[in-house]
Design an enzyme around this catalytic site. Sequence first.
Site, PDB file in Angstrom:
ATOM      1  N   VAL A  11       0.830  -1.202   0.000  1.00 30.80           N
ATOM      2  CA  VAL A  11       0.000   0.000   0.000  1.00 30.80           C
ATOM      3  C   VAL A  11       0.867   1.255   0.000  1.00 30.80           C
ATOM      4  O   VAL A  11       0.640   2.198  -0.771  1.00 30.80           O
ATOM      5  CB  VAL A  11      -0.956   0.002   1.207  1.00 30.80           C
ATOM      6  CG1 VAL A  11      -1.686   1.338   1.330  1.00 30.80           C
ATOM      7  CG2 VAL A  11      -1.954  -1.138   1.088  1.00 30.80           C
ATOM      8  N   GLU A 151      -7.554   2.560   1.615  1.00 31.48           N
ATOM      9  CA  GLU A 151      -7.181   2.229   0.232  1.00 31.48           C
ATOM     10  C   GLU A 151      -8.104   1.149  -0.308  1.00 31.48           C
ATOM     11  O   GLU A 151      -8.606   0.311   0.434  1.00 31.48           O
ATOM     12  CB  GLU A 151      -5.716   1.787   0.162  1.00 31.48           C
ATOM     13  CG  GLU A 151      -5.325   0.625   1.081  1.00 31.48           C
ATOM     14  CD  GLU A 151      -5.664  -0.733   0.503  1.00 31.48           C
ATOM     15  OE1 GLU A 151      -5.875  -0.816  -0.727  1.00 31.48           O
ATOM     16  OE2 GLU A 151      -5.720  -1.704   1.258  1.00 31.48           O
ATOM     17  N   ARG A 154      -6.524  -3.094  -5.865  1.00 30.65           N
ATOM     18  CA  ARG A 154      -6.518  -4.518  -6.210  1.00 30.65           C
ATOM     19  C   ARG A 154      -5.129  -4.897  -6.688  1.00 30.65           C
ATOM     20  O   ARG A 154      -4.557  -4.226  -7.552  1.00 30.65           O
ATOM     21  CB  ARG A 154      -7.536  -4.800  -7.315  1.00 30.65           C
ATOM     22  CG  ARG A 154      -8.978  -4.543  -6.942  1.00 30.65           C
ATOM     23  CD  ARG A 154      -9.857  -4.593  -8.184  1.00 30.65           C
ATOM     24  NE  ARG A 154      -9.468  -3.558  -9.144  1.00 30.65           N
ATOM     25  CZ  ARG A 154      -9.749  -3.587 -10.447  1.00 30.65           C
ATOM     26  NH1 ARG A 154     -10.413  -4.619 -10.946  1.00 30.65           N
ATOM     27  NH2 ARG A 154      -9.375  -2.615 -11.244  1.00 30.65           N
ATOM     28  N   LYS A 310     -33.504 -17.012 -11.330  1.00 32.53           N
ATOM     29  CA  LYS A 310     -34.460 -16.124 -10.659  1.00 32.53           C
ATOM     30  C   LYS A 310     -34.304 -16.200  -9.143  1.00 32.53           C
ATOM     31  O   LYS A 310     -34.249 -15.174  -8.451  1.00 32.53           O
ATOM     32  CB  LYS A 310     -35.892 -16.502 -11.068  1.00 32.53           C
ATOM     33  CG  LYS A 310     -36.994 -15.761 -10.307  1.00 32.53           C
ATOM     34  CD  LYS A 310     -36.865 -14.249 -10.496  1.00 32.53           C
ATOM     35  CE  LYS A 310     -37.841 -13.470  -9.621  1.00 32.53           C
ATOM     36  NZ  LYS A 310     -39.188 -13.437 -10.130  1.00 32.53           N
ATOM     37  N   GLY A 359     -32.901  -0.204   6.343  1.00 32.63           N
ATOM     38  CA  GLY A 359     -34.296  -0.004   6.722  1.00 32.63           C
ATOM     39  C   GLY A 359     -34.782  -1.093   7.654  1.00 32.63           C
ATOM     40  O   GLY A 359     -33.976  -1.761   8.328  1.00 32.63           O
ATOM     41  N   CYS A 366     -41.899 -11.472  -3.292  1.00 34.90           N
ATOM     42  CA  CYS A 366     -40.804 -12.243  -3.906  1.00 34.90           C
ATOM     43  C   CYS A 366     -39.707 -12.641  -2.924  1.00 34.90           C
ATOM     44  O   CYS A 366     -39.427 -13.823  -2.752  1.00 34.90           O
ATOM     45  CB  CYS A 366     -40.194 -11.445  -5.062  1.00 34.90           C
ATOM     46  SG  CYS A 366     -41.301 -11.279  -6.477  1.00 34.90           S
ATOM     47  N   LYS A 427     -43.193  -1.645   0.348  1.00 33.62           N
ATOM     48  CA  LYS A 427     -42.426  -0.631  -0.367  1.00 33.62           C
ATOM     49  C   LYS A 427     -43.411   0.374  -0.933  1.00 33.62           C
ATOM     50  O   LYS A 427     -44.618   0.115  -0.982  1.00 33.62           O
ATOM     51  CB  LYS A 427     -41.594  -1.265  -1.497  1.00 33.62           C
ATOM     52  CG  LYS A 427     -42.426  -1.979  -2.546  1.00 33.62           C
ATOM     53  CD  LYS A 427     -41.568  -2.559  -3.666  1.00 33.62           C
ATOM     54  CE  LYS A 427     -41.208  -1.506  -4.676  1.00 33.62           C
ATOM     55  NZ  LYS A 427     -40.537  -2.068  -5.861  1.00 33.62           N
TER      56      LYS A 427
END
Length: 537
Positions: A11, A151, A154, A310, A359, A366, A427
């Site tokens: 670093v 930092e 990668r 899904k 929240g 779903c 929502k």
Amino acid sequence: MRIAMIGSGYVGLVSGACLADFGHEVVCIDKDPEKIAALNEGRMPIYEPGLDALVAENVRQKRLAFSTDLKPAVAGAQAVFIAVGTPSRRGDGFADLSYVYAAARAIAEALTGYAVVVTKSTVPVGTGDEVERILREARPDLDVGVASNPEFLREGAAIGDFKRPDRIVIGAEDARAAAVMQEVYRPLYLNQAPILFTGRRTAELTKYAANAFLATKITFINEIADLVGTGDEVERILREARPDLDVGVASNPEFLREGAAIGDFKRPDRIVIGAEDARAAAVMQEVYRPLYLNQAPILFTGRRTAELTKYAANAFLATKITFINEIADLCEQVGANVQEVARGIGLDNRIGGKFLHAGPGYGGSCFPKDTLALVKTAQDYGTPVRIVETVVAVNDQRKRAMARKVIAACGGSVRGKRVALLGLTFKPNTDDMRDAPSLSIIAGLQDAGARIVAYDPEGMEQARPLLQGVDYAEDAYACAEGADALVIVTEWNAFRALDLARLKATMAAPVLVDLRNVYASADAEQHGFAYAGIGVA
């Protein structure tokens, strides 16, 4: 600017060389004489593409130097970065901060004028406070600022990451230190790199949260990789009923959001079609041919892959929500700000800012159903998805915990008190009450003896059969009338610009519990409210 970089490891060396390339005068300091000798001879202690040439050029331009002597490098420096190692401590796994604190003591002895001491190393929340304590204890007369600047490099792409960052996070407690740090990174203004100024503790937590989420992301997909499809029962039924049938069977999962479903269908991120034969795939391609004009990507997969896609998508979004909710709880305890943490990690394009809004927990048609179905499917196949199992459990507990948060804001008891809830649906822009957080919150408050009055622009008719003993109001102000606490549960647009003075005047007690962080605490408190948000100390 004159900059000292304490630590010449990965670093420190990359950061020092890049800062020198921006035009700053940088000295990298390390206690290891062999490392410094090698660097002065142009030999890199690590491999990073392009680093040797970058170092050589800036040494040649006399903008970059290496030394074992800390005092002359720190004396006169305007910014002193601490980039030493913070390895895991043997025995308990905590970060070993002895090198950071030793560097702070050495810096205190060497400073000759105002400077900002910057923790560049990855450190736990509160480390900056301890660094400042060490500095002021060692030199009570010291004129110094302390900042956190984690930092996000990668390995293998570190120079590009430093020069073209997704974001720069700077945690500072005073404007003078922030101004110095802004000058350090001024060259990146040309790249329009977003600089996010936060409190010091928020900056420290941002690095840990970013890495923890990326680790979660990797582990999530590894667990999904172990899971196979759920079977081809539809095709079996068809062929059993009509063995002579000429039929294809495809899977085409939907990715529609309630409140935005038409747009999602007509302008999709992607269309997933799972088919086992070219004929069925060709038919499905023709079905979605009108979307070619929108260049909507159509992903053809096997049927089982489409089915699993899904569930995996919804489970991952639920994981993301639950992750930031747990970070919010930590923020409340350590004095950080979850909204700033979310922005700090969300600017990383490997993470993204969507679904990073803390929240009361997820609900709807779903996420609860699909996460549970994925858990059960994985268990049936002997490949448990432990991350998703934890997400389900944490989310269930969180909803009830929000009731306890309201009770705490009311002084520890709501018995006999009138509590007003704004928002009932899971929502905004829907009337869907399925698994809405409001259901658990109201149950918890009623169990504690509260009288509940609620208002929702669209969800009250759907809520009535699900809730007993709740009064319903005609608007937000009528809901707040005579209330001992006002709780924002759903972030409807109608609740985003309420007249806080009018609300306070009509309430019995000015307590605002904002479970969606719609209002800034300073604004609410300025209007005389006792304010409790999510993930803010």
